[in-house]
Design an enzyme around this catalytic site. Structure first.
Site, PDB file in Angstrom:
ATOM      1  N   ARG A 131      75.025  21.604  26.409  1.00  0.00           N
ATOM      2  CA  ARG A 131      76.447  21.637  26.576  1.00  0.00           C
ATOM      3  C   ARG A 131      76.797  21.492  28.101  1.00  0.00           C
ATOM      4  O   ARG A 131      77.548  20.562  28.541  1.00  0.00           O
ATOM      5  CB  ARG A 131      77.296  22.351  25.604  1.00  0.00           C
ATOM      6  CG  ARG A 131      78.775  22.450  25.894  1.00  0.00           C
ATOM      7  CD  ARG A 131      79.668  23.525  25.601  1.00  0.00           C
ATOM      8  NE  ARG A 131      79.622  24.514  26.551  1.00  0.00           N
ATOM      9  CZ  ARG A 131      79.609  25.664  26.261  1.00  0.00           C
ATOM     10  NH1 ARG A 131      79.759  26.238  25.149  1.00  0.00           N
ATOM     11  NH2 ARG A 131      79.749  26.677  27.477  1.00  0.00           N
TER      12      ARG A 131
ATOM     13  N   ARG B 117      83.596  39.430  21.191  1.00  0.00           N
ATOM     14  CA  ARG B 117      84.755  39.011  21.451  1.00  0.00           C
ATOM     15  C   ARG B 117      85.845  38.859  19.979  1.00  0.00           C
ATOM     16  O   ARG B 117      84.919  38.214  19.182  1.00  0.00           O
ATOM     17  CB  ARG B 117      84.880  37.788  22.166  1.00  0.00           C
ATOM     18  CG  ARG B 117      84.422  37.818  23.412  1.00  0.00           C
ATOM     19  CD  ARG B 117      84.774  36.354  24.029  1.00  0.00           C
ATOM     20  NE  ARG B 117      83.607  36.085  25.227  1.00  0.00           N
ATOM     21  CZ  ARG B 117      83.933  36.360  26.392  1.00  0.00           C
ATOM     22  NH1 ARG B 117      84.921  37.118  26.792  1.00  0.00           N
ATOM     23  NH2 ARG B 117      82.948  36.247  27.444  1.00  0.00           N
TER      24      ARG B 117
ATOM     25  N   TYR C 262      85.481  26.473  18.249  1.00  0.00           N
ATOM     26  CA  TYR C 262      83.779  26.338  18.763  1.00  0.00           C
ATOM     27  C   TYR C 262      83.000  25.926  17.536  1.00  0.00           C
ATOM     28  O   TYR C 262      83.146  26.445  16.511  1.00  0.00           O
ATOM     29  CB  TYR C 262      83.599  27.771  19.007  1.00  0.00           C
ATOM     30  CG  TYR C 262      84.065  28.191  20.320  1.00  0.00           C
ATOM     31  CD1 TYR C 262      85.165  27.694  20.932  1.00  0.00           C
ATOM     32  CD2 TYR C 262      83.607  29.570  21.006  1.00  0.00           C
ATOM     33  CE1 TYR C 262      85.886  28.155  22.180  1.00  0.00           C
ATOM     34  CE2 TYR C 262      84.378  29.871  22.301  1.00  0.00           C
ATOM     35  CZ  TYR C 262      85.387  29.280  22.653  1.00  0.00           C
ATOM     36  OH  TYR C 262      86.036  29.837  23.752  1.00  0.00           O
TER      37      TYR C 262
ATOM     38  N   ASN D 192      89.115  26.013  33.483  1.00  0.00           N
ATOM     39  CA  ASN D 192      87.651  26.279  33.846  1.00  0.00           C
ATOM     40  C   ASN D 192      87.417  26.705  35.200  1.00  0.00           C
ATOM     41  O   ASN D 192      86.876  27.535  35.587  1.00  0.00           O
ATOM     42  CB  ASN D 192      86.804  25.112  33.361  1.00  0.00           C
ATOM     43  CG  ASN D 192      86.700  25.213  31.938  1.00  0.00           C
ATOM     44  OD1 ASN D 192      86.944  25.977  31.175  1.00  0.00           O
ATOM     45  ND2 ASN D 192      86.120  23.892  31.500  1.00  0.00           N
TER      46      ASN D 192
ATOM     47  N   HIS E  17      75.112  40.897  23.391  1.00  0.00           N
ATOM     48  CA  HIS E  17      75.728  39.612  23.137  1.00  0.00           C
ATOM     49  C   HIS E  17      75.618  39.309  21.692  1.00  0.00           C
ATOM     50  O   HIS E  17      75.952  38.306  21.212  1.00  0.00           O
ATOM     51  CB  HIS E  17      75.366  38.728  24.048  1.00  0.00           C
ATOM     52  CG  HIS E  17      76.087  37.351  24.286  1.00  0.00           C
ATOM     53  ND1 HIS E  17      75.199  36.276  23.583  1.00  0.00           N
ATOM     54  CD2 HIS E  17      77.225  37.102  24.520  1.00  0.00           C
ATOM     55  CE1 HIS E  17      76.118  35.184  23.744  1.00  0.00           C
ATOM     56  NE2 HIS E  17      77.188  35.631  24.047  1.00  0.00           N
TER      57      HIS E  17
END
Length: 717
Positions: free
Chosen positions: A591, A402, A495, A60, A462
Site C-alpha cells: 500500500r 489501538r 480499514y 498525513n 503490535h
C-alpha cells in the site's frame, strides 16, 4: 539523488547491498501520499469524497512533519552522518523531501482553489470569501462574531512588555500588524483561531447565496476570515494595517527511556505533557503575500529557516475539510456501505434454540472474517462479548494496540472481570498518538479488576491476538482470534483487515506461551505454529523466500505473493532480489512505502509491485509461497520493516483450512487484477495508475469485495 537506470548484465557480480538498488523511505512515503492526492483529483471520485481525500492528504503531511521530518532534523542537529540504505545523509534526505514535496503542496492548493471550489458551488456548496458577501451576510457574521467568537479569543501583543507567545502545534493563527492612530510605527499581535469553535461558520438558509440554476445546500465562511474582518473590535483605538494567516507544525514524537523508567505509564504521561506544549517547530504554513517583516518576525521567533516555510495561496489547514465532508449530502459521496454479518454468524449471534453459539461455530471449522466487508461488531466483537457473558469461559487474554473512544471491546472485558473471569489485557502505551487514550483505557480496566500489563521493555506489542479459555465438560478448550487489524470497531469500518478464529490446540498453546512471555518472565523461543517477532519471524520469512529460490534454481516453479503496508527492510529486499535472480515470480501488493525497485534488469526482473488506493485503507497482511506445490498461506500483523521484524512483538499464523486458503487466493488475485484502484510501481519509484482498456469492465478491489460479501451473507455456510 536521482534513481539509477536499469542495470545491464555484466561479468562482474552485482552488489545487492549497493544504495543504487534501494529507494528512500521518506520519498517513497511521499509517493504514497501523492496517490492519496490523486484520489482527490480524480473526476471518478464523488465530490465530497474528494474533500475527504484532500483532508487525509493534509493530515498525513502533518504527521509526516511531526515525526519523520522532525526526526531527520534532529539527526542533522546531532551531526549524525550515517547514510540510509539508499545512500543519503540526513541533510540530503531533508533536501530531497523539500524538492519532492513542494510541487505536490502547491498542486494540492491550486487544485482546491481552481477546481474544487467552483465544482462545490456548482453542486450547491458555497465556501465563500468575505469580498463575495452581501451586506446582510456580513451583518449576520458581525453579530455572530460579537456573540460567539469575541468572548473566546484573546489577542496577544508582542513588544518589550509582552514576549512572543507560545504557538501550539497545528494551531491556525492570525499575525496582525497594527499601529496607533497618531503613530507610524507598526506593532505585531497574534490571535489564535479557537479550535472550540467550528472552522467553517455556516450561514442561515435565509442568507444562502442565489445562483442561476444552482440550489444552495450549504453556505459558510472560514472562521479566520470572520475574525480578520472584525479585528477593530479587538484593537480599539488602533489601526489594523494588515493580517496574515499562519499555521505551524511541531515535533510531536515521544522520547521515553524505558530502561530508566520506574513506572512506564507515569513516564509516558510526563512525555505527553511535553507533547501538548510541543517540541521545536519543524514547519510553518503562511498565507501567500505576507509582508517581509511578518515573515522575518515569525521565522526569528519560531527559529525557522526558509526551507521550513511553505507559502499557501488561499485556505490554510485543508485537514479541516473533513468538516465539510460530514455534510448530510449522500448524493455527493460514495454509496454508503454497511458491513454484512455472514449467514453462519447471524444464527450464532442470536443463540438459537438449537444451542448454536460462536464457540460451536468455531468448533466446526476455522472461521475467516474480512473487514470492513464483513462486520467487526457481528463477528470478532461478538466473540469477545459472548466470552465475557458465557458461564463456561474461565479466562480472556487480549492485546490492545489501538481501540476506539467508546470501545465495546473494553466494556466486554470489564464485564468479564466483573463476572469473575480471569481477564488479562496487554495495553500498548506506546502506540503513537494513541498513548493518552490507551492510558485512560488501562486505568478503566484496572479499576474493574482486569490484570493490565504494558508489554516488554524496548518492544512495542503490535500483534492483534485474543485467547479465550473455556471449560467444556471434562475438557479445557482454547479459542483464538489472530488478525491483522486493531480491536477498534470504528477503524474496522474504514480499514481492510483479515482475521481467523480457531480452536486448534496448537494455536491455543502458542498464544498461551506468547501471553506468558508478555506478562511474566518467560522467554519462549519456539512456537508450534506461530511466527513471532522478534523471535523467529525474520528468519522464517527469509527461509521461505530462499526456499522458493532453491526451487527455481532446480528448474521448478518459484512463486511468491506478499501483501503488506510497507516494505523497507534492506535484508528482506536483498533476499527478494536474490530470489528474482533465481527466477522466482514475485508479486508484491504494498500500500505505502516500498524501498525495493522492481523491474531492474538482472536484479528484479521478476518482481512486480502494485499499490491499492481507494475508499478503504488497505491494512491486511498476507504472505503466499508456492513451496513446490505444497502452498503456504500466512496472515498476521507485521510488515517487512525493521521495526516490525526486530523491535515489535508480532504474530503471523499459518492458514490450514482449505476454504480459507481459497478465500485468500481469490483475494490476492482480485488485488492483482484490479484496473481501477491499482497503481503499478516503476523502477524509479514513481507509480502509474491502471486504467481499464477500451471495452474492458472496471475491476475495483473494494467494489468486488463488497459485492462478494453481500453474496456470501446470503449463502449457508
Amino acid at each position: 539523488m536521482t534513481a539509477a537506470p536499469a542495470t545491464e548484465k555484466t561479468d562482474a557480480p552485482i552488489q545487492l547491498d549497493d544504495p543504487e538498488w534501494y529507494l528512500s523511505r521518506e520519498l517513497s512515503w511521499l509517493e504514497f501520499n501523492r496517490r492519496v492526492l490523486h484520489e482527490a483529483m480524480d473526476d471518478r471520485t464523488p465530490l465530497l469524497e474528494r474533500l475527504k481525500f484532500l483532508s487525509i492528504f493534509s493530515s498525513n503531511l502533518d504527521e509526516y512533519f511531526m515525526v519523520r521530518v522532525a526526526a531527520t532534523k534532529q539527526q542533522i542537529e546531532a551531526n549524525v552522518s550515517k547514510r540510509t540504505p539508499d545512500g543519503r545523509t540526513p541533510s540530503e534526505q531533508l533536501l530531497a523531501i523539500s524538492e519532492r514535496l513542494r510541487p505536490m503542496f502547491t498542486q494540492m492548493h491550486r487544485y482546491f482553489n481552481d477546481e474544487l471550489l467552483p465544482q462545490m458551488q456548482s453542486n450547491g456548496i458555497f465556501l465563500l470569501k468575505y469580498d463575495e458577501l452581501t451586506n446582510r451576510q456580513t451583518a449576520y457574521l458581525k453579530e455572530y462574531f460579537e456573540e460567539q467568537v469575541f468572548p473566546v479569543i484573546t489577542p496577544l501583543a508582542v513588544d518589550p512588555g509582552h514576549p512572543f507567545p507560545y504557538i501550539s502545534n497545528l494551531s491556525l493563527n492570525l499575525a496582525v500588524v497594527i499601529r496607533a492612530k497618531d503613530d507610524s510605527e507598526t506593532r505585531f499581535a497574534r490571535i489564535k483561531v479557537p479550535k472550540v469553535l467550528p472552522r467553517f461558520v455556516g450561514l442561515p438558509e435565509s442568507l444562502y447565496p442565489r445562483r442561476k440554476g444552482v440550489t444552495c445546500l450549504w453556505a459558510g465562511v472560514p472562521m479566520e476570515q470572520v475574525i480578520a474582518h472584525n479585528l477593530e473590535a479587538l484593537f480599539t483605538g488602533m489601526v489594523v494595517e494588515d493580517y496574515y494567516a499562519f499555521r505551524i507544525t511541531r515535533n510531536a514524537d515521544l522520547s521515553v527511556e524505558e530502561d530508566e523508567a520506574d513506572d512506564l505509564m507515569l513516564a509516558i504521561e510526563q512525555e505527553l505533557r511535553k507533547r501538548r506544549l510541543g517540541g521545536s517547530v519543524v514547519r510553518m504554513e503562511v498565507e501567500s503575500g505576507a509582508s517581509a517583516d511578518v515573515h522575518a518576525t515569525l521565522m526569528h521567533e519560531l527559529k525557522l529557516v526558509d526551507k521550513d516555510v511553505y507559502e499557501v495561496e488561499g485556505l490554510l489547514g485543508l485537514v479541516d475539510l473533513m468538516d465539510l465532508f460530514s455534510l448530510p449530502l449522500p448524493e455527493l459521496k460514495d454509496v454508503k456501505w454497511s458491513p454484512v454479518v455472514p449467514r453462519a454468524w447471524q444464527s450464532a449471534n442470536q443463540r438459537d434454540s438449537d444451542g448454536e453459539d460462536i464457540f460451536s461455530l468455531i468448533r466446526r471449522h476455522d472461521r475467516f472474517v474480512h473487514h470492513p466487508y464483513e462486520s467487526f461488531s457481528g463477528t470478532v466483537q461478538q466473540f469477545i462479548t459472548q466470552a465475557s457473558q458465557d458461564d463456561d469461559v474461565l479466562a480472556i487474554k487480549m492485546t490492545l494496540y489501538r481501540t476506539s473512544g467508546d470501545s465495546p471491546i473494553v466494556n466486554a472485558l470489564v464485564s468479564a472481570a466483573e463476572n469473575g473471569k480471569q481477564v488479562v489485557v496487554l495495553v500498548e502505551l506506546k502506540a503513537r498518538f494513541d498513548e493518552e487514550n490507551n492510558i485512560n483505557w488501562a486505568r478503566t480496566l484496572e479499576r474493574s479488576g482486569v490484570h493490565v500489563v504494558y508489554g516488554l521493555v524496548g518492544l512495542k506489542t503490535h500483534t492483534k491476538v485474543a485467547l479465550v479459555v473455556r471449560r467444556e465438560g471434562e475438557l479445557i478448550r482454547r479459542y483464538v482470534h489472530i488478525g491483522t487489524g486493531n480491536y477498534n470497531p470504528k477503524t474496522a469500518r474504514l480499514y481492510t483487515d483479515l482475521g481467523i478464529l480457531s480452536c486448534r490446540e496448537s494455536l491455543g498453546t502458542d498464544l498461551t506461551d506468547l501471553f506468558n512471555s508478555l506478562t511474566g518472565y518467560s522467554r519462549q523461543q519456539t512456537y508450534e505454529e506461530l511466527l513471532i517477532a522478534p523471535v523467529s519471524l525474520r528468519d522464517r520469512m527469509t527461509e521461505f523466500i530462499q526456499r522458493e529460490a532453491e526451487h527455481a534454481k532446480n528448474g521448478k516453479k518459484g512463486r511468491i505473493v506478499a501483501k503488506m503496508n510497507a516494505l523497507v527492510d534492506p535484508a528482506m529486499i536483498q533476499t527478494l532480489y536474490e530470489a528474482s535472480q533465481a527466477g522466482v515470480e514475485i508479486d508484491l501488493i504494498v500500500r505505502g512505502i516500498c524501498c525495493l525497485r522492481p523491474g531492474l534488469k538482472g536484479i528484479s526482473d521478476n518482481i512486480r509491485v502494485v499499490s491499492i488506493i481507494g475508499r478503504f485503507l488497505e491494512h491486511s497482511r498476507v504472505f503466499y509461497f508456492y513451496n513446490g506445490g505444497d502452498e503456504n498461506y500466512w496472515i498476521g500483523s507485521a510488515d517487512w520493516m525493521p521495526r516490525n521484524l526486530d523491535r515489535r512483538v508480532e504474530a503471523v499464523m499459518p492458514v490450514q483450512d482449505e476454504g480459507i486458503r481459497q478465500e485468500l487466493s481469490d483475494f490476492l488475485q482480485i488485488c492483482l487484477n484490479d484496473n481501477r484502484q491499482a497503481w503499478d510501481m516503476k523502477a524509479d519509484g514513481t507509480y502509474v495508475q491502471r486504467q481499464p482498456q477500451e471495452g474492458e469492465a472496471e475491476r475495483s478491489t473494494h467494489e468486488i469485495l463488497m459485492k462478494k460479501a453481500l453474496k456470501s451473507a446470503e449463502s449457508k455456510l
